[in-house]
Design a protein around this motif. Structure first.
Motif, PDB file in Angstrom:
ATOM      1  N   LEU A  71       2.610  -8.082  -2.924  1.00  0.00           N
ATOM      2  CA  LEU A  71       3.294  -7.934  -4.174  1.00  0.00           C
ATOM      3  C   LEU A  71       3.194  -9.048  -5.204  1.00  0.00           C
ATOM      4  O   LEU A  71       3.333 -10.339  -4.752  1.00  0.00           O
ATOM      5  CB  LEU A  71       4.846  -7.994  -3.805  1.00  0.00           C
ATOM      6  CG  LEU A  71       5.944  -7.482  -4.865  1.00  0.00           C
ATOM      7  CD1 LEU A  71       5.406  -6.272  -5.542  1.00  0.00           C
ATOM      8  CD2 LEU A  71       7.142  -7.494  -4.372  1.00  0.00           C
ATOM      9  N   GLY A  72       2.800  -8.943  -6.496  1.00  0.00           N
ATOM     10  CA  GLY A  72       2.611  -9.922  -7.330  1.00  0.00           C
ATOM     11  C   GLY A  72       1.514 -10.781  -7.368  1.00  0.00           C
ATOM     12  O   GLY A  72       1.237 -11.522  -8.392  1.00  0.00           O
ATOM     13  N   LYS A  73       0.636 -10.441  -6.667  1.00  0.00           N
ATOM     14  CA  LYS A  73      -0.452 -11.363  -6.244  1.00  0.00           C
ATOM     15  C   LYS A  73      -1.896 -10.711  -7.057  1.00  0.00           C
ATOM     16  O   LYS A  73      -2.295  -9.397  -6.654  1.00  0.00           O
ATOM     17  CB  LYS A  73      -0.979 -11.591  -5.014  1.00  0.00           C
ATOM     18  CG  LYS A  73      -0.041 -12.552  -4.156  1.00  0.00           C
ATOM     19  CD  LYS A  73      -0.450 -12.950  -2.781  1.00  0.00           C
ATOM     20  CE  LYS A  73       0.909 -13.284  -1.906  1.00  0.00           C
ATOM     21  NZ  LYS A  73       0.812 -12.963  -0.416  1.00  0.00           N
ATOM     22  N   ASP A 124      -4.875  -6.427   0.477  1.00  0.00           N
ATOM     23  CA  ASP A 124      -5.689  -5.730  -0.572  1.00  0.00           C
ATOM     24  C   ASP A 124      -6.949  -5.977  -0.169  1.00  0.00           C
ATOM     25  O   ASP A 124      -8.164  -5.315  -0.210  1.00  0.00           O
ATOM     26  CB  ASP A 124      -5.420  -6.270  -2.021  1.00  0.00           C
ATOM     27  CG  ASP A 124      -5.101  -7.659  -2.116  1.00  0.00           C
ATOM     28  OD1 ASP A 124      -5.650  -8.564  -0.927  1.00  0.00           O
ATOM     29  OD2 ASP A 124      -4.549  -8.312  -3.073  1.00  0.00           O
ATOM     30  N   GLN A 125      -7.448  -7.362   0.620  1.00  0.00           N
ATOM     31  CA  GLN A 125      -8.635  -7.670   0.765  1.00  0.00           C
ATOM     32  C   GLN A 125      -9.343  -6.757   2.027  1.00  0.00           C
ATOM     33  O   GLN A 125     -10.269  -6.208   1.858  1.00  0.00           O
ATOM     34  CB  GLN A 125      -8.959  -8.990   1.320  1.00  0.00           C
ATOM     35  CG  GLN A 125      -8.327 -10.177   0.431  1.00  0.00           C
ATOM     36  CD  GLN A 125      -9.369 -10.477  -0.849  1.00  0.00           C
ATOM     37  OE1 GLN A 125     -10.441  -9.695  -0.783  1.00  0.00           O
ATOM     38  NE2 GLN A 125      -8.858 -11.065  -1.842  1.00  0.00           N
ATOM     39  N   ARG A 178      -4.151   0.511  -7.951  1.00  0.00           N
ATOM     40  CA  ARG A 178      -3.290  -0.129  -8.621  1.00  0.00           C
ATOM     41  C   ARG A 178      -3.025   0.780  -9.918  1.00  0.00           C
ATOM     42  O   ARG A 178      -1.940   0.778 -10.349  1.00  0.00           O
ATOM     43  CB  ARG A 178      -3.329  -1.586  -8.567  1.00  0.00           C
ATOM     44  CG  ARG A 178      -3.121  -2.116  -7.366  1.00  0.00           C
ATOM     45  CD  ARG A 178      -3.216  -3.420  -7.184  1.00  0.00           C
ATOM     46  NE  ARG A 178      -2.968  -4.074  -5.823  1.00  0.00           N
ATOM     47  CZ  ARG A 178      -3.181  -5.203  -5.338  1.00  0.00           C
ATOM     48  NH1 ARG A 178      -3.676  -6.160  -6.337  1.00  0.00           N
ATOM     49  NH2 ARG A 178      -2.899  -5.754  -4.364  1.00  0.00           N
ATOM     50  N   TYR A 179      -4.055   0.978 -10.727  1.00  0.00           N
ATOM     51  CA  TYR A 179      -4.085   1.533 -12.016  1.00  0.00           C
ATOM     52  C   TYR A 179      -3.247   2.969 -12.068  1.00  0.00           C
ATOM     53  O   TYR A 179      -2.199   3.027 -12.701  1.00  0.00           O
ATOM     54  CB  TYR A 179      -5.276   1.965 -12.537  1.00  0.00           C
ATOM     55  CG  TYR A 179      -5.792   0.506 -13.619  1.00  0.00           C
ATOM     56  CD1 TYR A 179      -5.130   0.820 -14.783  1.00  0.00           C
ATOM     57  CD2 TYR A 179      -6.758   0.028 -13.240  1.00  0.00           C
ATOM     58  CE1 TYR A 179      -5.698  -0.080 -15.885  1.00  0.00           C
ATOM     59  CE2 TYR A 179      -7.317  -1.087 -14.336  1.00  0.00           C
ATOM     60  CZ  TYR A 179      -6.476  -1.211 -15.623  1.00  0.00           C
ATOM     61  OH  TYR A 179      -6.905  -1.750 -16.573  1.00  0.00           O
ATOM     62  N   MET A 180      -3.641   3.695 -10.943  1.00  0.00           N
ATOM     63  CA  MET A 180      -2.887   4.767 -10.835  1.00  0.00           C
ATOM     64  C   MET A 180      -1.101   4.612 -10.640  1.00  0.00           C
ATOM     65  O   MET A 180      -0.591   5.303 -11.213  1.00  0.00           O
ATOM     66  CB  MET A 180      -3.375   5.647  -9.512  1.00  0.00           C
ATOM     67  CG  MET A 180      -4.731   6.064  -9.677  1.00  0.00           C
ATOM     68  SD  MET A 180      -5.229   7.318 -11.024  1.00  0.00           S
ATOM     69  CE  MET A 180      -4.789   8.799 -10.278  1.00  0.00           C
ATOM     70  N   ALA A 181      -0.977   3.790  -9.799  1.00  0.00           N
ATOM     71  CA  ALA A 181       0.361   3.375  -9.341  1.00  0.00           C
ATOM     72  C   ALA A 181       1.232   2.802 -10.843  1.00  0.00           C
ATOM     73  O   ALA A 181       2.353   3.295 -11.228  1.00  0.00           O
ATOM     74  CB  ALA A 181       0.681   2.391  -8.281  1.00  0.00           C
ATOM     75  N   GLY A 195       1.579  -3.139  -4.529  1.00  0.00           N
ATOM     76  CA  GLY A 195       1.320  -4.671  -4.594  1.00  0.00           C
ATOM     77  C   GLY A 195       1.295  -5.288  -6.088  1.00  0.00           C
ATOM     78  O   GLY A 195       1.078  -6.451  -6.352  1.00  0.00           O
ATOM     79  N   VAL A 196       1.864  -4.542  -7.051  1.00  0.00           N
ATOM     80  CA  VAL A 196       2.048  -4.924  -8.226  1.00  0.00           C
ATOM     81  C   VAL A 196       3.317  -4.965  -8.888  1.00  0.00           C
ATOM     82  O   VAL A 196       4.236  -4.134  -8.601  1.00  0.00           O
ATOM     83  CB  VAL A 196       1.392  -3.834  -9.140  1.00  0.00           C
ATOM     84  CG1 VAL A 196       1.338  -4.497 -10.785  1.00  0.00           C
ATOM     85  CG2 VAL A 196      -0.114  -3.974  -8.857  1.00  0.00           C
ATOM     86  N   LEU A 197       3.787  -6.181  -9.391  1.00  0.00           N
ATOM     87  CA  LEU A 197       5.356  -6.386  -9.843  1.00  0.00           C
ATOM     88  C   LEU A 197       5.056  -6.227 -11.265  1.00  0.00           C
ATOM     89  O   LEU A 197       4.499  -7.111 -12.054  1.00  0.00           O
ATOM     90  CB  LEU A 197       5.711  -7.786  -9.517  1.00  0.00           C
ATOM     91  CG  LEU A 197       7.232  -8.193 -10.051  1.00  0.00           C
ATOM     92  CD1 LEU A 197       8.301  -7.304  -9.073  1.00  0.00           C
ATOM     93  CD2 LEU A 197       7.269  -9.616  -9.694  1.00  0.00           C
ATOM     94  N   ASN A 198       5.701  -5.112 -11.853  1.00  0.00           N
ATOM     95  CA  ASN A 198       5.667  -4.768 -13.400  1.00  0.00           C
ATOM     96  C   ASN A 198       7.084  -5.047 -13.956  1.00  0.00           C
ATOM     97  O   ASN A 198       8.072  -4.351 -13.750  1.00  0.00           O
ATOM     98  CB  ASN A 198       5.449  -3.460 -13.669  1.00  0.00           C
ATOM     99  CG  ASN A 198       5.240  -3.157 -15.058  1.00  0.00           C
ATOM    100  OD1 ASN A 198       5.757  -4.068 -15.897  1.00  0.00           O
ATOM    101  ND2 ASN A 198       4.553  -2.168 -15.446  1.00  0.00           N
TER     102      ASN A 198
END
Lengths: 307, 361
Positions: A299-301, A172-173, A186-189, A32-35
């Motif tokens: 994604l990105g939220k 995520d909720q 998310r940190y791990m990812a 769910g993270v856009l880096n």
């Protein structure tokens, strides 16, 4: 025939860093993270790998250093976007700009210093004939990339941890409400994505051009980001996509350099193919509405727990 | 003595009022501050590195009388205007914009600082306080081509170009013409990669050409990546571009074309110090030492070195010019008649390839 094999070898070289970086980003996005900082993390990995290769000559240590440097860079991103809920798009762009500048600064005293290329993984006898060279002539990262494709697929679709990661990316909720640490996952990812981008960056001085040059990744981090969408977040499609891009990037040059059968397809068309392919894939994805776009819903939220 | 801008306006106004004196609008100064703007990194081991070496050369020669500042990685666009303005406001008396793409910004900003001398490398737009300077790199290509013509076994050279601009086309043609003087079957294959600096793409272009039979590699891009591939593949050799790149491929670099801007920068700085600077348009080469040849590789046979040195000497004393007719283009049509030498203007707008250059795909 020999030319075909030679082209194949060049294609593998061009595809490997893109594939490795994109695999990392795929896992990040699935959580769910856009880096968008892949390019910057690659450059930081490239200079770290170069420096270690230059001083120790140990390519495996250099890859590790690249991975470590990529993790450090990704932690900046992680802290800002996960702990402080900063905007992911802006932070990712900032990370790319930071990585470009930081790697240039760190590498300023390493110009005019060639290093040696990473040695092939298998002994030379394995790669004696042109045919076996195509299979056994590469160094470790090429095989690592293939293994990681399968490993990531297995992780995402066959393990409990992978299921949790996907759950965090999709909702995520809900994941939070049944007790999973969204931020922790998310940190791990993000750290995994950083390590992969760092390794991909280190491939440049170790596999492609044994030197340090500022901005030497020249935009391939962005191709990696785009490939994740192109592959609709699926590892094996990513493998195909990375090699397709590597193939057209290479064929453009071979078509320009050669006459004969290679120039049947004009180099301009080769150069345009990745974009045509992207359009085609995006159209195909949107036709198959039932499968949806496969994009992780979150994604990105930024994650802000509701309770 | 320092001159305030207000006083300067008075002085230059007075100077302009007295055109018969023939003096320029530039006053004598005791200490000069020079600004340099680079499009890339000073650590690129090529084009920008060479300009920076020129800066250091001026510092070394003028000592206390000069202070230099530089800004690297300046994009060719609106950002460049800001950099030029900043340098001028910092009190630079002389500013070198060292890349072609800075021209538009320069003609915009320079009129706002009439008391500052500007010089633009490889450009074409001059002005009352904008001078132009360039180097005859093609003279170096003629020396390289002579070596390539002698040593190439397959008779095929590859040439990695950035963009098909006259500067690059001229170099490709010079390599082909000089190679064919030695070996009439010698051909050059250009591959344009649409960038000045993408080492991995330069390397892959070199691989693509080597896999298809070339055994000499030349390039007009900024880094040594192609030479490293040539070394890895063990072909006959290649040439350094911009700077001596032998550190990257000691066995493979046959010689190098070295940009040596120092003498030009020194002359301009001294002119500003003396108050005699006027916008010029210089295009200097081997003779003026602005283009230099790197050391010949030990594997280049003595008779080949002698031949290369002859071409070099001929260009220095003016007896030899690589663009002297008869020259046919690559469709076979005669472009330059026997005994005629192309003019500088013709060279600077060159958009056709000579016989022996394969039309780029």
């Amino acid at each position: 025939m020999d030319l075909m094999l030679a082209i194949l070898i060049t294609v593998v070289g061009a595809s490997t860093p893109i594939l490795i970086a994109a695999l990392g980003e795929l896992v990040v996005e699935r959580s769910g993270v856009l880096n968008l900082g892949v390019e910057g993390m690659m450059l930081i990995g490239a200079i770290a790998g170069f420096v270690v290769q230059f001083h120790t000559g140990n390519s495996y240590l250099a890859l590790l250093a690249g991975a470590g440097a990529g993790v450090c860079a990704s932690l900046i991103f992680g802290f800002l976007t996960l702990s402080l809920s900063a905007n992911q798009t802006a932070t990712g762009l900032a990370l790319t700009i930071f990585g470009t500048g930081f790697s240039a600064l760190a590498g300023s005293s390493y110009s005019a210093r060639p290093v040696t290329l990473m040695r092939p993984l298998f002994p030379a006898e394995f790669a004696a004939s042109p045919f076996t060279k195509v299979l056994f002539g590469y160094s470790f990262p090429v095989y690592f990339a293939f293994i990681m494709v399968a490993a990531i697929w297995y992780f995402l679709h066959r393990t409990r941890a992978g299921l949790i990661l996907r759950a965090v990316g999709e909702n995520d909720q809900s994941a939070h409400s049944i007790g999973y640490s969204v931020i922790g996952v998310r940190y791990m990812a993000v750290m995994f994505g950083g390590a992969m981008a760092g390794i991909a960056g280190a491939c440049f001085p170790l596999l492609l051009t044994p030197q340090w040059a500022e901005r030497m990744t020249a935009g391939r981090g962005w191709i990696a980001v785009a490939l994740v969408v192109f592959a609709s977040w699926k590892p094996f499609r990513l493998l195909a996509g990375a090699y397709l891009f590597g193939l057209v990037m290479t064929m453009e040059l071979y078509a320009k350099a050669g006459g004969g059968p290679l120039s049947v397809i004009p180099s301009e068309l080769w150069a345009a193919l990745p974009y045509l392919a992207t359009v085609a894939v995006l159209v195909l994805i949107s036709i198959r509405r039932d499968a949806s776009t496969n994009a992780p819903a979150c994604l990105g939220k930024p994650f802000l727990p509701s309770n | 003595m320092t001159i305030s801008r207000r006083n300067f306006v008075k002085i230059s106004g007075a100077a302009m009022a007295l055109p018969l004196m023939g003096s320029s609008a530039f006053a004598q100064v005791e200490k000069i501050k020079i600004g340099f703007i680079y499009v890339g990194s000073i650590n690129d081991n090529g084009y920008n590195y060479a300009h920076n070496q020129g800066r250091l050369y001026v510092e070394e020669k003028l000592g206390d009388k000069v202070e230099t500042v530089f800004v690297e990685n300046v994009p060719e666009g609106p950002d460049c205007e800001r950099v030029i303005r900043e340098l001028a406001q910092q009190g630079c008396n002389l500013i070198f914009a060292t890349s072609f793409g800075f021209g538009d910004s320069l003609v915009k900003v320079a009129p706002q600082f009439p008391d500052v001398a500007f010089e633009h490398a490889t450009g074409y737009m001059s002005g009352p306080n904008i001078g132009l300077y360039n180097a005859r790199f093609y003279e170096g290509r003629a020396v390289c081509g002579t070596i390539a013509g002698h040593l190439s076994v397959t008779g095929k050279a590859g040439y990695i170009g950035s963009f098909p601009i006259p500067e690059v086309v001229m170099g490709i043609n010079a390599l082909a013409l000089s190679g064919r003087r030695i070996n009439p079957a010698f051909t050059v294959k250009p591959v344009y990669i649409s960038t000045w600096n993408d080492p991995a793409k330069e390397a892959d272009a070199a691989r693509a050409m080597i896999d298809q039979g070339i055994d000499i590699i030349a390039q007009h891009t900024d880094g040594p990546a192609a030479l490293q591939v040539a070394a890895e593949r063990g072909i006959v050799g290649g040439f350094g571009q911009g700077a001596d790149m032998s550190a990257f491929a000691p066995e493979t670099q046959l010689t190098a074309i070295i940009d040596h801007w120092g003498p030009h920068y020194l002359a301009s700085a001294e002119a500003v110090l003396a108050g005699t600077w006027a916008p010029g348009n210089t295009w200097e080469g081997l003779k003026e030492d602005v283009v230099q040849m790197g050391p010949y590789n030990a594997k280049v046979p003595a008779d080949v070195v002698a031949d290369a040195e002859k071409i070099k000497a001929g260009q220095i004393d003016g007896s030899f010019h690589i663009f002297t007719g008869p020259i046919n283009d690559n469709t076979g049509a005669e472009r330059v008649a026997a005994g005629v030498t192309m003019t500088d203007a013709e060279l600077l707008s060159m958009d056709w390839y000579v016989e022996g250059v394969e039309q780029p795909a």
